[in-house]
Design an enzyme around this catalytic site. Sequence first.
Site, short mmCIF file in Angstrom:
data_model
loop_
_atom_site.label_atom_id
_atom_site.label_comp_id
_atom_site.label_asym_id
_atom_site.label_seq_id
_atom_site.Cartn_x
_atom_site.Cartn_y
_atom_site.Cartn_z
N ILE A 33 49.63 35.23 41.77
CA ILE A 33 48.23 34.81 41.92
C ILE A 33 47.45 35.61 40.89
CG2 ILE A 33 47.85 36.48 43.81
CD1 ILE A 33 45.76 34.44 44.92
N ALA A 34 46.53 34.97 40.23
CA ALA A 34 45.76 35.67 39.20
C ALA A 34 44.38 35.06 39.07
CB ALA A 34 46.48 35.60 37.86
N TYR A 44 46.84 40.70 49.98
CA TYR A 44 47.89 40.12 50.83
C TYR A 44 47.79 40.69 52.25
CZ TYR A 44 50.08 38.59 46.44
OH TYR A 44 50.34 38.01 45.23
N ASN A 70 50.04 47.96 42.41
CA ASN A 70 49.03 46.90 42.37
C ASN A 70 48.18 46.93 43.65
OD1 ASN A 70 47.51 44.61 41.97
ND2 ASN A 70 49.21 43.37 41.19
N GLU A 94 56.96 39.58 46.38
CA GLU A 94 57.18 40.93 45.85
C GLU A 94 55.94 41.31 45.07
OE1 GLU A 94 60.43 39.69 43.67
OE2 GLU A 94 61.79 39.83 45.37
C1 LIG Z 1 44.77 40.44 42.86
C2 LIG Z 1 43.67 39.51 42.35
C3 LIG Z 1 44.22 38.10 42.30
C4 LIG Z 1 42.49 39.58 43.36
O1 LIG Z 1 41.53 38.59 42.96
P1 LIG Z 1 39.95 38.81 43.19
O2 LIG Z 1 39.28 37.52 42.99
O3 LIG Z 1 39.47 39.97 42.41
O4 LIG Z 1 39.94 39.22 44.75
P2 LIG Z 1 38.74 39.00 45.77
O5 LIG Z 1 37.45 39.32 45.12
O6 LIG Z 1 38.89 37.70 46.43
O7 LIG Z 1 39.07 40.17 46.80
C5 LIG Z 1 39.84 39.92 47.96
C6 LIG Z 1 40.41 41.21 48.50
O8 LIG Z 1 41.39 41.72 47.60
C7 LIG Z 1 41.36 43.15 47.62
N1 LIG Z 1 40.98 43.63 46.30
C8 LIG Z 1 40.64 42.87 45.23
N2 LIG Z 1 40.43 43.66 44.16
C9 LIG Z 1 40.64 44.94 44.57
C10 LIG Z 1 40.61 46.19 43.91
N3 LIG Z 1 40.31 46.30 42.61
N4 LIG Z 1 40.91 47.29 44.63
C11 LIG Z 1 41.22 47.21 45.94
N5 LIG Z 1 41.28 46.04 46.62
C12 LIG Z 1 40.99 44.92 45.94
C13 LIG Z 1 40.34 43.54 48.68
O9 LIG Z 1 41.02 43.61 49.92
C14 LIG Z 1 39.42 42.34 48.65
O10 LIG Z 1 38.70 42.18 49.83
P3 LIG Z 1 37.23 42.84 49.97
O11 LIG Z 1 36.41 42.27 48.84
O12 LIG Z 1 36.79 42.37 51.30
O13 LIG Z 1 37.42 44.32 49.81
C15 LIG Z 1 43.12 39.97 40.97
O14 LIG Z 1 42.84 41.35 41.01
C16 LIG Z 1 44.06 39.71 39.80
O15 LIG Z 1 44.08 38.62 39.22
N6 LIG Z 1 44.87 40.71 39.41
C17 LIG Z 1 45.76 40.61 38.27
C18 LIG Z 1 46.94 39.72 38.55
C19 LIG Z 1 47.81 40.30 39.64
O16 LIG Z 1 48.14 41.48 39.65
N7 LIG Z 1 48.21 39.43 40.58
C20 LIG Z 1 49.07 39.78 41.70
C21 LIG Z 1 50.49 39.54 41.35
S1 LIG Z 1 51.54 39.88 42.75
#
Ligand SMILES: CC(C)(COP(=O)(O)OP(=O)(O)OC[C@H]1O[C@@H](n2cnc3c(N)ncnc32)[C@H](O)[C@@H]1OP(=O)(O)O)[C@@H](O)C(=O)NCCC(=O)NCCS
Length: 154
Positions: free
Chosen positions: A73-74, A119, A112, A107
């Site tokens: 997911i990204a 999750y 991360n 996984e």
């Molecule tokens: C993981 C990822 C998809 C989250 O997307 P996002 O749109 O920023 O997430 P959201 O704004 O919807 O946040 C949802 C929840 O994720 C968690 N979260 C997101 N970013 C976070 C951060 N930097 N630190 C801690 N928790 C975080 C929190 O629990 C958050 O809930 P909250 O806002 O109530 O605290 C994004 O950081 C990403 O694309 N990362 C790079 C790709 C990656 O590593 N993917 C996972 C592969 S397994």
Amino acid sequence: MIEELTFHRLGIQDLADLVVLEQQCFSAPWKEEQFLLGLEREVFKVFGLKDGDELVAYCSFYHVVDEMEILNIAVVPERRRHGAGRRLLSLVLQICLKMGIQNGHLEVRVGNVAARALYASFGFQEIGVRKGYYPDNGEDAILMRLDLENLSGA
Ligand SMILES: CC(C)(COP(=O)(O)OP(=O)(O)OC[C@H]1O[C@@H](n2cnc3c(N)ncnc32)[C@H](O)[C@@H]1OP(=O)(O)O)[C@@H](O)C(=O)NCCC(=O)NCCS
């Protein structure tokens, strides 16, 4: 605005956008051929959020019988922390429920923090560790599992 993002099943027509998003998000991104091979198989499914024509997030998973495995997911870096990841995963897991899927697993890199928190907020539980799983830096993988009956936050 998160509410303006539209939800889509992605396919071959989205290949170029998927590759660009992947390159923006990962140190070892999937290449075009890997997406292509996946998209040609019925078990591989990809959903995304778009702002107009722009792909801002995607989630891919394998679906076999009543199990699914999240592959990735990204969210595009400049759109993070505005709820797109949560919205996309919620919509994907709701579709999985409608498809009769009972269990999800994945996984994730131990370091991360963002993904692990995302999750966990849906009820995924950490069930094990694969030591040194990622070849690029030897990082451990955390194994997570969700019984979709216990889905929360979606
Ligand atoms: C993981 C990822 C998809 C989250 O997307 P996002 O749109 O920023 O997430 P959201 O704004 O919807 O946040 C949802 C929840 O994720 C968690 N979260 C997101 N970013 C976070 C951060 N930097 N630190 C801690 N928790 C975080 C929190 O629990 C958050 O809930 P909250 O806002 O109530 O605290 C994004 O950081 C990403 O694309 N990362 C790079 C790709 C990656 O590593 N993917 C996972 C592969 S397994």
